[in-house]
Design a protein around this motif. Structure first.
Motif, PDB file in Angstrom:
ATOM      1  N   ASP A  74      -5.742   4.159  -8.608  1.00 60.75           N
ATOM      2  CA  ASP A  74      -6.687   4.292  -7.507  1.00 60.75           C
ATOM      3  C   ASP A  74      -6.416   3.124  -6.569  1.00 60.75           C
ATOM      4  O   ASP A  74      -6.794   1.988  -6.851  1.00 60.75           O
ATOM      5  CB  ASP A  74      -8.122   4.247  -8.041  1.00 60.75           C
ATOM      6  CG  ASP A  74      -9.157   4.341  -6.935  1.00 60.75           C
ATOM      7  OD1 ASP A  74      -8.786   4.727  -5.803  1.00 60.75           O
ATOM      8  OD2 ASP A  74     -10.337   4.022  -7.192  1.00 60.75           O
ATOM      9  N   VAL A  75      -5.735   3.404  -5.464  1.00 62.44           N
ATOM     10  CA  VAL A  75      -5.253   2.357  -4.561  1.00 62.44           C
ATOM     11  C   VAL A  75      -6.164   2.256  -3.338  1.00 62.44           C
ATOM     12  O   VAL A  75      -6.488   3.266  -2.707  1.00 62.44           O
ATOM     13  CB  VAL A  75      -3.807   2.630  -4.129  1.00 62.44           C
ATOM     14  CG1 VAL A  75      -3.295   1.531  -3.195  1.00 62.44           C
ATOM     15  CG2 VAL A  75      -2.907   2.742  -5.354  1.00 62.44           C
ATOM     16  N   THR A  76      -6.574   1.025  -3.004  1.00 60.18           N
ATOM     17  CA  THR A  76      -7.509   0.793  -1.905  1.00 60.18           C
ATOM     18  C   THR A  76      -7.061  -0.392  -1.057  1.00 60.18           C
ATOM     19  O   THR A  76      -6.621  -1.407  -1.585  1.00 60.18           O
ATOM     20  CB  THR A  76      -8.932   0.504  -2.444  1.00 60.18           C
ATOM     21  OG1 THR A  76      -9.332   1.566  -3.317  1.00 60.18           O
ATOM     22  CG2 THR A  76      -9.930   0.376  -1.309  1.00 60.18           C
ATOM     23  N   TRP A  77      -7.202  -0.243   0.246  1.00 63.99           N
ATOM     24  CA  TRP A  77      -6.932  -1.347   1.174  1.00 63.99           C
ATOM     25  C   TRP A  77      -8.154  -2.255   1.206  1.00 63.99           C
ATOM     26  O   TRP A  77      -9.291  -1.775   1.268  1.00 63.99           O
ATOM     27  CB  TRP A  77      -6.647  -0.796   2.565  1.00 63.99           C
ATOM     28  CG  TRP A  77      -6.377  -1.864   3.603  1.00 63.99           C
ATOM     29  CD1 TRP A  77      -7.291  -2.561   4.331  1.00 63.99           C
ATOM     30  CD2 TRP A  77      -5.087  -2.323   4.011  1.00 63.99           C
ATOM     31  NE1 TRP A  77      -6.660  -3.439   5.173  1.00 63.99           N
ATOM     32  CE2 TRP A  77      -5.321  -3.320   5.001  1.00 63.99           C
ATOM     33  CE3 TRP A  77      -3.779  -2.014   3.655  1.00 63.99           C
ATOM     34  CZ2 TRP A  77      -4.269  -3.994   5.633  1.00 63.99           C
ATOM     35  CZ3 TRP A  77      -2.741  -2.678   4.284  1.00 63.99           C
ATOM     36  CH2 TRP A  77      -2.984  -3.655   5.254  1.00 63.99           C
ATOM     37  N   LEU A  78      -7.953  -3.566   1.178  1.00 62.00           N
ATOM     38  CA  LEU A  78      -9.047  -4.528   1.214  1.00 62.00           C
ATOM     39  C   LEU A  78      -8.869  -5.491   2.380  1.00 62.00           C
ATOM     40  O   LEU A  78      -7.746  -5.877   2.704  1.00 62.00           O
ATOM     41  CB  LEU A  78      -9.099  -5.345  -0.081  1.00 62.00           C
ATOM     42  CG  LEU A  78      -9.271  -4.603  -1.401  1.00 62.00           C
ATOM     43  CD1 LEU A  78      -9.200  -5.581  -2.565  1.00 62.00           C
ATOM     44  CD2 LEU A  78     -10.586  -3.837  -1.429  1.00 62.00           C
TER      45      LEU A  78
ATOM     46  N   THR B 280     -15.849  -5.207 -12.368  1.00 59.57           N
ATOM     47  CA  THR B 280     -15.498  -4.925 -10.981  1.00 59.57           C
ATOM     48  C   THR B 280     -16.145  -5.937 -10.047  1.00 59.57           C
ATOM     49  O   THR B 280     -15.511  -6.464  -9.120  1.00 59.57           O
ATOM     50  CB  THR B 280     -15.926  -3.505 -10.591  1.00 59.57           C
ATOM     51  OG1 THR B 280     -15.225  -2.550 -11.401  1.00 59.57           O
ATOM     52  CG2 THR B 280     -15.608  -3.223  -9.122  1.00 59.57           C
TER      53      THR B 280
ATOM     54  N   VAL C 140      -4.375  -5.374  -1.222  1.00 62.98           N
ATOM     55  CA  VAL C 140      -4.342  -4.016  -1.759  1.00 62.98           C
ATOM     56  C   VAL C 140      -4.760  -4.059  -3.212  1.00 62.98           C
ATOM     57  O   VAL C 140      -4.222  -4.839  -4.005  1.00 62.98           O
ATOM     58  CB  VAL C 140      -2.928  -3.396  -1.645  1.00 62.98           C
ATOM     59  CG1 VAL C 140      -2.912  -1.993  -2.254  1.00 62.98           C
ATOM     60  CG2 VAL C 140      -2.481  -3.355  -0.182  1.00 62.98           C
ATOM     61  N   SER C 141      -5.741  -3.228  -3.580  1.00 61.75           N
ATOM     62  CA  SER C 141      -6.169  -3.154  -4.983  1.00 61.75           C
ATOM     63  C   SER C 141      -5.648  -1.868  -5.603  1.00 61.75           C
ATOM     64  O   SER C 141      -5.496  -0.851  -4.923  1.00 61.75           O
ATOM     65  CB  SER C 141      -7.695  -3.200  -5.097  1.00 61.75           C
ATOM     66  OG  SER C 141      -8.269  -1.992  -4.634  1.00 61.75           O
ATOM     67  N   ALA C 142      -5.378  -1.924  -6.904  1.00 61.03           N
ATOM     68  CA  ALA C 142      -4.905  -0.753  -7.641  1.00 61.03           C
ATOM     69  C   ALA C 142      -5.556  -0.764  -9.018  1.00 61.03           C
ATOM     70  O   ALA C 142      -5.276  -1.650  -9.832  1.00 61.03           O
ATOM     71  CB  ALA C 142      -3.386  -0.767  -7.763  1.00 61.03           C
ATOM     72  N   ASN C 143      -6.427   0.205  -9.279  1.00 61.00           N
ATOM     73  CA  ASN C 143      -7.103   0.312 -10.571  1.00 61.00           C
ATOM     74  C   ASN C 143      -6.514   1.460 -11.383  1.00 61.00           C
ATOM     75  O   ASN C 143      -6.146   2.502 -10.829  1.00 61.00           O
ATOM     76  CB  ASN C 143      -8.605   0.557 -10.381  1.00 61.00           C
ATOM     77  CG  ASN C 143      -9.306  -0.610  -9.719  1.00 61.00           C
ATOM     78  OD1 ASN C 143      -8.781  -1.717  -9.669  1.00 61.00           O
ATOM     79  ND2 ASN C 143     -10.501  -0.378  -9.207  1.00 61.00           N
TER      80      ASN C 143
ATOM     81  N   PHE D 165       0.840  -1.210   0.000  1.00 58.20           N
ATOM     82  CA  PHE D 165       0.000   0.000   0.000  1.00 58.20           C
ATOM     83  C   PHE D 165       0.873   1.257   0.000  1.00 58.20           C
ATOM     84  O   PHE D 165       0.598   2.221  -0.732  1.00 58.20           O
ATOM     85  CB  PHE D 165      -0.913  -0.009   1.229  1.00 58.20           C
ATOM     86  CG  PHE D 165      -1.937   1.096   1.228  1.00 58.20           C
ATOM     87  CD1 PHE D 165      -3.130   0.954   0.532  1.00 58.20           C
ATOM     88  CD2 PHE D 165      -1.707   2.269   1.922  1.00 58.20           C
ATOM     89  CE1 PHE D 165      -4.073   1.972   0.520  1.00 58.20           C
ATOM     90  CE2 PHE D 165      -2.638   3.297   1.921  1.00 58.20           C
ATOM     91  CZ  PHE D 165      -3.832   3.144   1.219  1.00 58.20           C
TER      92      PHE D 165
ATOM     93  N   SER E 161       0.505   3.699  -3.271  1.00 52.30           N
ATOM     94  CA  SER E 161      -0.353   4.861  -3.000  1.00 52.30           C
ATOM     95  C   SER E 161       0.120   6.174  -3.620  1.00 52.30           C
ATOM     96  O   SER E 161      -0.709   6.964  -4.090  1.00 52.30           O
ATOM     97  CB  SER E 161      -0.520   5.048  -1.490  1.00 52.30           C
ATOM     98  OG  SER E 161      -1.306   4.011  -0.945  1.00 52.30           O
TER      99      SER E 161
END
Length: 220
Positions: free
Chosen positions: A129-133, A198, A141-144, A119, A123
């Motif tokens: 677009d980085v998000t913690w899951l 998605t 960690v996702s990154a779109n 992350f 980030s």
């Protein structure tokens, strides 16, 4: 995009990994990228004809070139699983995507520590677009992201080079059973169906498991 009934237990050639099981949506067609170049090219060409049975030669060539190049790039990065997904949409067209599962050594067995490091690295990139899951199997960690590609005019209806929008969803998932990280990536040019993909990707990553019993392991 229905989910498959049975999970697939994946392994990576040349790596002694703990088991990793995942459920893939229906419509995903797998390619074994560890084949030699001639066999891999032939497999891709046959697959394209199978999934586009009414297609024309220019389409087959374009899609074969795209997937062959992707498979070669992934092979050099240590990827052994490559899936192609094709789905009919309301206007009679086809939405398509590619799916890869890669595994890398992380050098750290603590899931939370690895996820926090990923992350922190991803980030700062303004293009992602980085998000913690918090997944059933642990933190991730996702990154779109989106990018533009130029398609050669010999493969377009207009006969001119055209820009193509590509979307990418990528999820980094540290193993709970060893110092490895799985990276699941979905790429698609069907950005109009981004929301559907998605949801499909959410189902894929939520299904990932790290079984402690490797007796059911199979190699794709």
């Amino acid at each position: 995009m229905d989910s498959a009934e049975q999970p697939q237990v994946l392994s990576v050639e040349g790596m002694a990994l703990p088991p990793m099981a995942i459920r893939l949506p229906g419509g995903i067609h797998a390619i074994e990228v560890s084949l030699d170049e001639a066999e891999r090219t032939a497999a891709v060409e046959q697959l394209v004809r199978d999934i586009y049975p009414r297609g024309e030669v220019p389409l087959w060539h374009a899609m074969s070139a795209l997937y062959s190049a992707s498979a070669l790039e992934m092979l050099s990065a240590g990827v052994s699983f490559f899936g192609i997904g094709l789905y009919e949409i309301e206007d009679g067209g086809v939405a398509h995507c590619s799916l890869t599962v890669a595994v890398f050594e992380s050098g750290e067995a603590e899931q939370d520590t690895v996820a926090q490091g990923i992350f922190a690295v991803l980030s700062p990139d303004p293009m992602r677009d980085v998000t913690w899951l918090d997944l059933p199997c642990g933190p991730a960690v996702s990154a779109n992201s989106f990018r533009k590609l130029v398609i050669d005019g010999q493969y377009t209806k207009s006969g001119k080079d055209e820009e193509l929008s590509m979307g990418q969803m990528q999820v980094h998932i540290p193993f709970s059973t060893g110092p490895y990280t799985a990276v699941i990536t979905l790429d698609t040019a069907s950005v109009e169906q981004w929301e559907e993909f998605t949801h499909a990707m959410a189902g894929i990553v939520a299904s990932l498991e790290f079984p402690t019993d490797d007796s059911e392991r199979v190699t794709l």
